[in-house]
Write a protein that holds these residues in place. Structure first.
Motif, mmCIF file in Angstrom:
data_model
loop_
_atom_site.group_PDB
_atom_site.id
_atom_site.type_symbol
_atom_site.label_atom_id
_atom_site.label_comp_id
_atom_site.label_asym_id
_atom_site.label_seq_id
_atom_site.Cartn_x
_atom_site.Cartn_y
_atom_site.Cartn_z
ATOM 1 N N ALA A 91 47.641 40.093 42.576
ATOM 2 C CA ALA A 91 48.149 41.201 41.773
ATOM 3 C C ALA A 91 47.091 42.297 41.676
ATOM 4 O O ALA A 91 45.895 42.014 41.578
ATOM 5 N N VAL A 92 47.537 43.545 41.717
ATOM 6 C CA VAL A 92 46.616 44.672 41.584
ATOM 7 C C VAL A 92 46.882 45.453 40.303
ATOM 8 O O VAL A 92 46.317 46.522 40.091
ATOM 9 N N HIS A 93 47.744 44.932 39.435
ATOM 10 C CA HIS A 93 48.093 45.617 38.194
ATOM 11 C C HIS A 93 46.870 45.986 37.360
ATOM 12 O O HIS A 93 46.804 47.112 36.834
ATOM 13 N N PRO A 94 45.857 45.108 37.209
ATOM 14 C CA PRO A 94 44.693 45.509 36.418
ATOM 15 C C PRO A 94 43.993 46.755 36.963
ATOM 16 O O PRO A 94 43.667 47.671 36.204
ATOM 17 N N ALA A 95 43.762 46.791 38.272
ATOM 18 C CA ALA A 95 43.068 47.937 38.857
ATOM 19 C C ALA A 95 43.866 49.222 38.709
ATOM 20 O O ALA A 95 43.298 50.306 38.529
ATOM 21 N N LEU A 96 45.177 49.099 38.783
ATOM 22 C CA LEU A 96 46.011 50.294 38.728
ATOM 23 C C LEU A 96 46.334 50.720 37.302
ATOM 24 O O LEU A 96 46.558 51.911 37.057
ATOM 25 N N VAL A 97 46.356 49.768 36.354
ATOM 26 C CA VAL A 97 46.873 50.087 35.019
ATOM 27 C C VAL A 97 45.916 49.737 33.890
ATOM 28 O O VAL A 97 45.697 50.544 32.987
ATOM 29 N N THR A 98 45.320 48.550 33.873
ATOM 30 C CA THR A 98 44.670 48.068 32.657
ATOM 31 C C THR A 98 43.146 48.141 32.646
ATOM 32 O O THR A 98 42.537 47.993 31.584
ATOM 33 N N GLU A 99 42.481 48.315 33.780
ATOM 34 C CA GLU A 99 41.031 48.453 33.760
ATOM 35 C C GLU A 99 40.615 49.700 32.970
ATOM 36 O O GLU A 99 41.399 50.631 32.784
ATOM 37 N N LYS A 100 39.361 49.716 32.526
ATOM 38 C CA LYS A 100 38.872 50.833 31.704
ATOM 39 C C LYS A 100 38.968 52.164 32.442
ATOM 40 O O LYS A 100 39.139 53.205 31.820
ATOM 41 N N ASN A 101 38.808 52.115 33.762
ATOM 42 C CA ASN A 101 38.917 53.342 34.552
ATOM 43 C C ASN A 101 39.974 53.171 35.638
ATOM 44 O O ASN A 101 39.769 53.524 36.793
ATOM 45 N N SER A 102 41.122 52.612 35.259
ATOM 46 C CA SER A 102 42.210 52.368 36.200
ATOM 47 C C SER A 102 42.758 53.676 36.753
ATOM 48 O O SER A 102 42.475 54.771 36.230
ATOM 49 N N LEU A 103 43.567 53.585 37.802
ATOM 50 C CA LEU A 103 44.202 54.791 38.327
ATOM 51 C C LEU A 103 45.092 55.444 37.277
ATOM 52 O O LEU A 103 45.204 56.675 37.246
ATOM 53 N N LEU A 104 45.724 54.651 36.425
ATOM 54 C CA LEU A 104 46.545 55.234 35.365
ATOM 55 C C LEU A 104 45.701 56.120 34.460
ATOM 56 O O LEU A 104 46.111 57.229 34.099
ATOM 57 N N ILE A 105 44.511 55.663 34.085
ATOM 58 C CA ILE A 105 43.615 56.475 33.253
ATOM 59 C C ILE A 105 43.183 57.724 34.013
ATOM 60 O O ILE A 105 43.186 58.837 33.470
#
Length: 288
Positions: free
Chosen positions: A14-28
């Motif tokens: 799963a890549v959801h953390p990197a894209l959404v939930t990490e402190k500097n995710s792509l969503l951020i």
């Protein structure tokens, strides 16, 4: 200016953390890079599944919905800050053609002035596939022009050949755009390309980071050339500020092959002296 993310792993993950939930995710990061998004994921079929959005990823529920469902051995994601081309779905990265997926972080210098010269390097059969108005899409089809002159795109391709086509694209474009008298910085060409097996990334005039996942090392460093990794993560910025993100050097091309063996070259090492043969001697192999 945009942001790139690439993931290549021995096992689907799963890549959801990197894209959404990490402190500097792509969503951020999309709060600044708000002009569209895209996610390409490879599964059992050789052709990737690709989803695009035209708005900011942080306010588009489809971005998080797609991110939460992706579990794959190869993923490319992109968030866009428009510099060339309108904010339209057809201009959202990553671009794809058959098995190949491509994202770009950067801008070609004075592109409007040099557009015709760049397009002249693209084989007509590929030029017919261009849908949007970005410099990035044209770099993609120039890359495919260079690669398909020597290899069949539908089959496995050696990682060195892919890296060479990336380096040739960078060198040919910079020879057109980075001329005396131009305004602004030189062309920025951080490219990320994959066919689901090999993954290649370049750095030119933008930051680029690599991680192989959590590590006990206190000093971030790239994998040793020739070493086999269990996964490779490529990103424009470190996603969580941890010590395991190593920065790629300027004018470097890094890659993993189908066995996840790590490779690294300087751009000039890949182009050699055979850079300017005719690029349109005949139809590319499997261009359609």
């Amino acid at each position: 200016m945009c942001r790139l993310f690439g993931f290549r792993s021995a096992m689907p993950a799963a890549v959801h953390p990197a894209l959404v939930t990490e402190k500097n995710s792509l969503l951020i990061q999309s709060r600044e890079h708000k002009d569209g998004w895209g996610i390409a994921a490879y599964g059992a079929e050789p052709v990737p599944l690709v989803a695009h959005g035209v708005g900011p990823a942080h306010s588009d529920p489809d971005f998080e919905r797609v991110s939460s469902r992706v579990s794959s051995h190869t993923v490319v994601a992109h968030i866009r800050q428009a510099s060339v081309g309108a904010v339209e779905l057809r201009n959202s990265h990553p671009f794809h053609h058959g098995r190949w997926t491509f994202g770009h972080n950067g801008t070609l210098r004075d592109f409007a002035k040099h557009r015709a010269a760049v397009e002249a390097l693209i084989h007509p059969s590929f030029k017919a596939h261009i849908k949007g108005t970005t410099d990035s899409e044209r770099c993609f089809y120039l890359f495919l022009t260079r690669l398909s002159a020597r290899y069949t795109l539908e089959h496995s391709v050696a990682v060195e050949a892919v890296a060479r086509a990336v380096a040739e694209t960078m060198t040919l474009v910079s020879a057109i755009t980075d001329v005396d008298g131009g305004e602004g910085p030189r062309s920025a060409m951080n490219f990320l390309v994959t066919n689901g097996e090999v993954m290649v990334a370049s750095r030119r005039n933008r930051t680029l980071f690599v991680s192989t996942g959590p590590t006990r090392n206190t000093v971030p460093e790239l994998p040793a050339v020739g070493s086999q990794v269990s996964q490779l993560i490529v990103a424009s910025e470190s996603l969580c500020g941890g010590p395991y993100w190593a920065q790629v050097s300027e004018e470097d091309v890094i890659a993993v092959d189908a066995r996840l063996v790590f490779h690294r070259w300087r751009v000039h090492e890949l182009t050699g002296g055979d850079l300017f043969p005719p690029v349109n001697p005949g139809a590319p192999r499997n261009a359609a």
